[in-house]
Design an enzyme around this catalytic site. Structure first.
Site, PDB file in Angstrom:
ATOM      1  N   ASP A  92       0.791  -1.054  -0.047  1.00 30.77           N
ATOM      2  CA  ASP A  92      -0.093  -0.034   0.205  1.00 30.77           C
ATOM      3  C   ASP A  92       0.884   1.262   0.108  1.00 30.77           C
ATOM      4  OD1 ASP A  92      -3.310   0.608   1.241  1.00 30.77           O
ATOM      5  OD2 ASP A  92      -1.915   2.224   0.785  1.00 30.77           O
ATOM      6  N   GLU A 105      -7.706   4.682  -6.510  1.00 31.74           N
ATOM      7  CA  GLU A 105      -8.310   5.746  -6.242  1.00 31.74           C
ATOM      8  C   GLU A 105      -9.842   5.471  -6.104  1.00 31.74           C
ATOM      9  OE1 GLU A 105      -7.308   8.676  -4.983  1.00 31.74           O
ATOM     10  OE2 GLU A 105      -5.343   8.255  -5.406  1.00 31.74           O
ATOM     11  N   THR A 149     -16.025  -2.733  -9.078  1.00 32.85           N
ATOM     12  CA  THR A 149     -17.081  -2.219  -8.507  1.00 32.85           C
ATOM     13  C   THR A 149     -18.501  -2.291  -9.685  1.00 32.85           C
ATOM     14  OG1 THR A 149     -18.270  -0.114  -8.330  1.00 32.85           O
ATOM     15  CG2 THR A 149     -16.107   0.002  -9.731  1.00 32.85           C
ATOM     16  N   ASP A 150     -19.436  -2.417  -9.199  1.00 35.98           N
ATOM     17  CA  ASP A 150     -20.846  -2.376  -9.929  1.00 35.98           C
ATOM     18  C   ASP A 150     -20.639  -1.013 -10.939  1.00 35.98           C
ATOM     19  OD1 ASP A 150     -21.564  -0.665  -7.987  1.00 35.98           O
ATOM     20  OD2 ASP A 150     -23.247  -1.480  -7.568  1.00 35.98           O
ATOM     21  N   GLU A 151     -20.177  -0.035 -10.647  1.00 39.01           N
ATOM     22  CA  GLU A 151     -20.416   1.228 -11.199  1.00 39.01           C
ATOM     23  C   GLU A 151     -19.831   1.299 -12.586  1.00 39.01           C
ATOM     24  OE1 GLU A 151     -19.386   4.820  -8.972  1.00 39.01           O
ATOM     25  OE2 GLU A 151     -19.804   3.556  -7.224  1.00 39.01           O
ATOM     26  N   TYR A 187     -14.087   7.904 -12.423  1.00 35.96           N
ATOM     27  CA  TYR A 187     -13.597   6.605 -11.531  1.00 35.96           C
ATOM     28  C   TYR A 187     -14.167   5.417 -12.076  1.00 35.96           C
ATOM     29  CZ  TYR A 187     -14.524   3.105  -7.734  1.00 35.96           C
ATOM     30  OH  TYR A 187     -14.601   2.099  -6.999  1.00 35.96           O
ATOM     31  N   ALA A 233     -15.053   4.645 -15.276  1.00 35.92           N
ATOM     32  CA  ALA A 233     -14.331   4.543 -16.708  1.00 35.92           C
ATOM     33  C   ALA A 233     -12.833   3.859 -16.305  1.00 35.92           C
ATOM     34  CB  ALA A 233     -14.127   5.649 -17.459  1.00 35.92           C
ATOM     35  N   LYS A 293     -12.059   2.227 -13.568  1.00 36.55           N
ATOM     36  CA  LYS A 293     -12.153   0.812 -13.161  1.00 36.55           C
ATOM     37  C   LYS A 293     -12.540  -0.202 -14.190  1.00 36.55           C
ATOM     38  CE  LYS A 293     -11.960  -0.719  -9.463  1.00 36.55           C
ATOM     39  NZ  LYS A 293     -10.753  -1.151  -8.501  1.00 36.55           N
ATOM     40  N   LYS A 311     -17.117   9.266   1.822  1.00 37.72           N
ATOM     41  CA  LYS A 311     -18.065   8.528   1.208  1.00 37.72           C
ATOM     42  C   LYS A 311     -19.586   8.908   2.159  1.00 37.72           C
ATOM     43  CE  LYS A 311     -15.364   6.340  -1.763  1.00 37.72           C
ATOM     44  NZ  LYS A 311     -14.406   5.419  -1.207  1.00 37.72           N
ATOM     45  N   PRO A 338     -24.890  17.474   3.234  1.00 38.33           N
ATOM     46  CA  PRO A 338     -25.119  17.789   1.633  1.00 38.33           C
ATOM     47  C   PRO A 338     -25.505  16.734   0.947  1.00 38.33           C
ATOM     48  CG  PRO A 338     -22.993  17.439   2.451  1.00 38.33           C
ATOM     49  CD  PRO A 338     -23.479  17.211   3.651  1.00 38.33           C
ATOM     50  N   ARG A 398     -24.292  16.114  -8.348  1.00 44.28           N
ATOM     51  CA  ARG A 398     -22.941  15.692  -8.899  1.00 44.28           C
ATOM     52  C   ARG A 398     -23.081  15.637 -10.406  1.00 44.28           C
ATOM     53  NH1 ARG A 398     -21.583   9.932  -6.731  1.00 44.28           N
ATOM     54  NH2 ARG A 398     -20.239  10.812  -5.057  1.00 44.28           N
TER      55      ARG A 398
HETATM   56  P1  NAD Z   1      -9.995   3.237  -0.035  1.00 38.00           P
HETATM   57  O1  NAD Z   1      -9.897   4.325  -1.130  1.00 38.00           O
HETATM   58  O2  NAD Z   1     -10.517   3.086   1.250  1.00 38.00           O
HETATM   59  O3  NAD Z   1      -8.685   2.383  -0.156  1.00 38.00           O
HETATM   60  C1  NAD Z   1      -7.652   2.454  -1.242  1.00 38.00           C
HETATM   61  C2  NAD Z   1      -6.263   2.094  -0.808  1.00 38.00           C
HETATM   62  O4  NAD Z   1      -5.474   1.936  -1.946  1.00 38.00           O
HETATM   63  C3  NAD Z   1      -5.675   2.879   0.219  1.00 38.00           C
HETATM   64  O5  NAD Z   1      -5.229   2.366   1.239  1.00 38.00           O
HETATM   65  C4  NAD Z   1      -4.566   3.569  -0.598  1.00 38.00           C
HETATM   66  O6  NAD Z   1      -3.473   4.063   0.133  1.00 38.00           O
HETATM   67  C5  NAD Z   1      -3.977   2.574  -1.376  1.00 38.00           C
HETATM   68  N1  NAD Z   1      -3.601   3.064  -2.871  1.00 38.00           N
HETATM   69  C6  NAD Z   1      -4.133   3.940  -3.604  1.00 38.00           C
HETATM   70  N2  NAD Z   1      -3.653   4.345  -4.539  1.00 38.00           N
HETATM   71  C7  NAD Z   1      -2.440   3.524  -4.451  1.00 38.00           C
HETATM   72  C8  NAD Z   1      -1.229   3.449  -5.197  1.00 38.00           C
HETATM   73  N3  NAD Z   1      -0.867   3.964  -6.447  1.00 38.00           N
HETATM   74  N4  NAD Z   1      -0.344   2.305  -5.005  1.00 38.00           N
HETATM   75  C9  NAD Z   1      -0.474   1.469  -3.640  1.00 38.00           C
HETATM   76  N5  NAD Z   1      -1.511   1.808  -3.079  1.00 38.00           N
HETATM   77  C10 NAD Z   1      -2.498   2.629  -3.321  1.00 38.00           C
HETATM   78  O7  NAD Z   1     -10.924   2.284  -1.239  1.00 38.00           O
HETATM   79  P2  NAD Z   1     -11.933   1.222  -0.860  1.00 38.00           P
HETATM   80  O8  NAD Z   1     -13.083   1.736  -0.602  1.00 38.00           O
HETATM   81  O9  NAD Z   1     -11.439   0.351   0.196  1.00 38.00           O
HETATM   82  O10 NAD Z   1     -11.779   0.334  -2.133  1.00 38.00           O
HETATM   83  C11 NAD Z   1     -11.033  -0.916  -2.235  1.00 38.00           C
HETATM   84  C12 NAD Z   1     -11.329  -1.268  -3.777  1.00 38.00           C
HETATM   85  O11 NAD Z   1     -12.474  -1.776  -3.947  1.00 38.00           O
HETATM   86  C13 NAD Z   1     -11.157  -0.393  -4.732  1.00 38.00           C
HETATM   87  O12 NAD Z   1     -10.545  -1.166  -5.930  1.00 38.00           O
HETATM   88  C14 NAD Z   1     -12.337  -0.020  -5.108  1.00 38.00           C
HETATM   89  O13 NAD Z   1     -12.653   0.228  -6.581  1.00 38.00           O
HETATM   90  C15 NAD Z   1     -13.233  -1.417  -5.215  1.00 38.00           C
HETATM   91  N6  NAD Z   1     -14.647  -1.182  -4.418  1.00 38.00           N
HETATM   92  C16 NAD Z   1     -15.079  -0.321  -3.494  1.00 38.00           C
HETATM   93  C17 NAD Z   1     -16.185  -0.319  -3.180  1.00 38.00           C
HETATM   94  C18 NAD Z   1     -16.903   0.770  -2.050  1.00 38.00           C
HETATM   95  O14 NAD Z   1     -17.774   1.003  -2.009  1.00 38.00           O
HETATM   96  N7  NAD Z   1     -15.856   1.476  -1.307  1.00 38.00           N
HETATM   97  C19 NAD Z   1     -17.250  -0.854  -3.812  1.00 38.00           C
HETATM   98  C20 NAD Z   1     -16.928  -1.614  -4.681  1.00 38.00           C
HETATM   99  C21 NAD Z   1     -15.546  -1.944  -5.220  1.00 38.00           C
HETATM  100  P1  TYD Z   2     -20.928   7.744  -2.565  1.00 42.17           P
HETATM  101  O1  TYD Z   2     -20.933   7.282  -1.113  1.00 42.17           O
HETATM  102  O2  TYD Z   2     -19.690   8.632  -2.934  1.00 42.17           O
HETATM  103  O3  TYD Z   2     -20.560   6.256  -3.349  1.00 42.17           O
HETATM  104  P2  TYD Z   2     -20.944   6.381  -5.029  1.00 42.17           P
HETATM  105  O4  TYD Z   2     -20.895   7.524  -5.568  1.00 42.17           O
HETATM  106  O5  TYD Z   2     -19.669   5.401  -5.315  1.00 42.17           O
HETATM  107  O6  TYD Z   2     -22.138   5.531  -5.131  1.00 42.17           O
HETATM  108  O7  TYD Z   2     -22.220   8.058  -2.723  1.00 42.17           O
HETATM  109  C1  TYD Z   2     -23.380   7.367  -2.340  1.00 42.17           C
HETATM  110  C2  TYD Z   2     -24.578   8.310  -2.742  1.00 42.17           C
HETATM  111  O8  TYD Z   2     -24.821   9.488  -2.162  1.00 42.17           O
HETATM  112  C3  TYD Z   2     -24.420   8.829  -4.342  1.00 42.17           C
HETATM  113  O9  TYD Z   2     -25.721   8.729  -5.020  1.00 42.17           O
HETATM  114  C4  TYD Z   2     -24.112  10.088  -4.055  1.00 42.17           C
HETATM  115  C5  TYD Z   2     -24.711  10.593  -2.952  1.00 42.17           C
HETATM  116  N1  TYD Z   2     -23.963  11.558  -2.010  1.00 42.17           N
HETATM  117  C6  TYD Z   2     -24.286  12.772  -1.636  1.00 42.17           C
HETATM  118  O10 TYD Z   2     -25.778  13.164  -1.775  1.00 42.17           O
HETATM  119  N2  TYD Z   2     -23.776  13.738  -0.677  1.00 42.17           N
HETATM  120  C7  TYD Z   2     -22.537  13.516  -0.466  1.00 42.17           C
HETATM  121  O11 TYD Z   2     -21.789  14.414   0.148  1.00 42.17           O
HETATM  122  C8  TYD Z   2     -21.869  12.343  -0.684  1.00 42.17           C
HETATM  123  C9  TYD Z   2     -20.338  12.122  -0.534  1.00 42.17           C
HETATM  124  C10 TYD Z   2     -22.687  11.540  -1.832  1.00 42.17           C
END
Ligand code: NAD
Ligand code: TYD
Length: 351
Positions: free
Chosen positions: A35, A86, A132-134, A157, A159, A161, A196, A212, A288
């Site tokens: 990491d 990211e 991700t499902d996105e 993001y 795109a 992934k 998030k 917000p 957004r």
């Molecule tokens: P996060 O942003 O909390 O963590 C990302 C981690 O990656 C951090 O520890 C960061 O230091 C590390 N990192 C970032 N850039 C790096 C680099 N260039 N080299 C090495 N390490 C690096 O993310 P998360 O929410 O835990 O998501 C993890 C994975 O799961 C991602 O690939 C994301 O696309 C995927 N994912 C997330 C969600 C969600 O709801 N959070 C849902 C589906 C899939």
């Molecule tokens: P987020 O947690 O950023 O996840 P994702 O965009 O990957 O789904 O956002 C979840 C939902 O909440 C999304 O529809 C955007 C909305 N949202 C807000 O309305 N206000 C906020 O400040 C944030 C961060 C998200």
């Protein structure tokens, strides 16, 4: 079965839950957490297991090919579970190139390192890419994303992934690298960075700051407890079919505004505030750009083939999550000082 596993992004939100699960459940495996410790990476997330004998932390950036080559050379991994990314849509709108670099080029760097390290000997090897499902874009009122839904990403993001998913597939087809990919819905739970929706709003409620809500608040997401995602990753890692993709979801759709109101209500009671107090913090703000209207996962394949189901209800998971943030105010304080304030200004105040 694989014994030495490099988990990338293990200091982040989901990664830390995956690292903990593997370190505890598989004492015979060697788990290397690679990491870069960006703003989203935090070793405090792993304080309870940092001294485990089967756990090693390596600080390194997946954009640095020399660092990666060195780590692959030293550890000769059997498998990669790739989570480093990211991960926040709003940040991808502010600085898309960071997403191209880490998510696309970083992933290809890892694929190249695996290809070189394994050098055509793929027995018991696996490159597991977490996505991700996105990548599927936005749904209308009805329907679900399945494993065969066409990709239609709408944010930088998603795109990035989607592009990384395509590279993983291409490396499997072209070089025979054994891969598996899973696409999961929105996660929530302890240790999520407060950018998030859920942790941002918990933090703002604690601090009595505005909540917000983007646009009309009627955007829909499918929420899954992070520990259930980690369990799904464990199952797919050990039992998933090589070359396949799996959708993971919570069967748990919420319109943002309904979720926010539930959070306000639960936190009124936990913070001993009068019912209705926190709802007054709700503030509708500018939408957004490119905001996906609805995500919903059809997780029937992983349910049918690997017998996976979410283990906690949304109410249980949300209660545990709120309690964790209320009990870990130091963690919240550490991650919300410094750069967080700059991001917050840029995203919410200047507009
Ligand atoms: P996060 O942003 O909390 O963590 C990302 C981690 O990656 C951090 O520890 C960061 O230091 C590390 N990192 C970032 N850039 C790096 C680099 N260039 N080299 C090495 N390490 C690096 O993310 P998360 O929410 O835990 O998501 C993890 C994975 O799961 C991602 O690939 C994301 O696309 C995927 N994912 C997330 C969600 C969600 O709801 N959070 C849902 C589906 C899939
Ligand atoms: P987020 O947690 O950023 O996840 P994702 O965009 O990957 O789904 O956002 C979840 C939902 O909440 C999304 O529809 C955007 C909305 N949202 C807000 O309305 N206000 C906020 O400040 C944030 C961060 C998200």
């Amino acid at each position: 079965m694989a014994t030495t596993i490099i988990i990338t992004g293990g200091a982040g939100f989901i990664g830390s839950h995956v690292v903990r699960l593997f370190v505890k459940k598989y004492p015979d495996y060697k788990i290397i957490n690679l990491d870069a410790l960006t703003y989203a990476g935090n070793l405090e997330n792993l304080g309870d297991i940092e001294r485990a004998s089967n756990y090693i932390f390596e600080k390194g950036n997946i954009l640095d090919t020399d660092v990666i080559a060195n780590i692959f050379h030293r550890y000769q991994p059997d498998a990669i579970i790739h989570l480093a990314a990211e991960s926040h849509v709003d940040r991808s709108i502010l600085s898309p190139m960071d997403f191209v670099y880490t998510n696309v080029i970083g992933t290809v760097n890892l694929l190249n390192a695996a290809k070189e390290c394994w050098n055509g000997n793929f027995t018991n090897k696996l490159f597991y890419h977490i996505s991700t499902d996105e990548v599927f874009g936005s749904l209308g009122e009805k329907g679900f994303f399945t494993e065969t839904t066409a990709y239609a990403p709408n944010s930088p993001y998603s795109a990035s992934k989607a592009s990384s998913d395509h590279f993983v597939r291409a490396y499997a087809e072209t070089y025979n690298i054994p891969v598996v990919v899973s696409n999961c819905s929105n996660n929530y739970g302890p240790n999520q960075f407060p950018e998030k929706l859920i942790p941002l709003f918990i933090n703002n409620i604690v601090n009595e700051k505005p909540l917000p809500v983007y646009g009309d608040g009627l955007y829909t997401r499918d929420w899954l407890y992070v520990k259930d995602h980690a369990k799904a990753i464990d199952l797919i890692f050990h039992k998933g079919k090589k070359g396949d993709t799996y959708n993971i979801g919570g069967f748990n759709e919420w319109k943002n505004i309904d979720l926010v109101k539930l959070l306000c209500k639960l936190m009124d009671s936990k913070l001993y505030r009068k019912p209705g107090t926190n709802e007054k913090l709700i503030t509708y703000i500018k939408d957004r750009p490119g905001h996906d209207r609805r995500y919903a996962i059809d997780a029937s394949k992983i349910n049918r083939e690997l017998n996976w189901n979410p283990s906690v209800t949304f109410e249980q998971g949300l209660n545990e999550t709120i309690d964790w943030y209320l009990e870990n105010k130091d963690w919240l304080q550490h991650v919300t000082s410094g750069d967080y304030l700059k991001y917050y200004e840029l995203q919410y105040v200047i507009k």
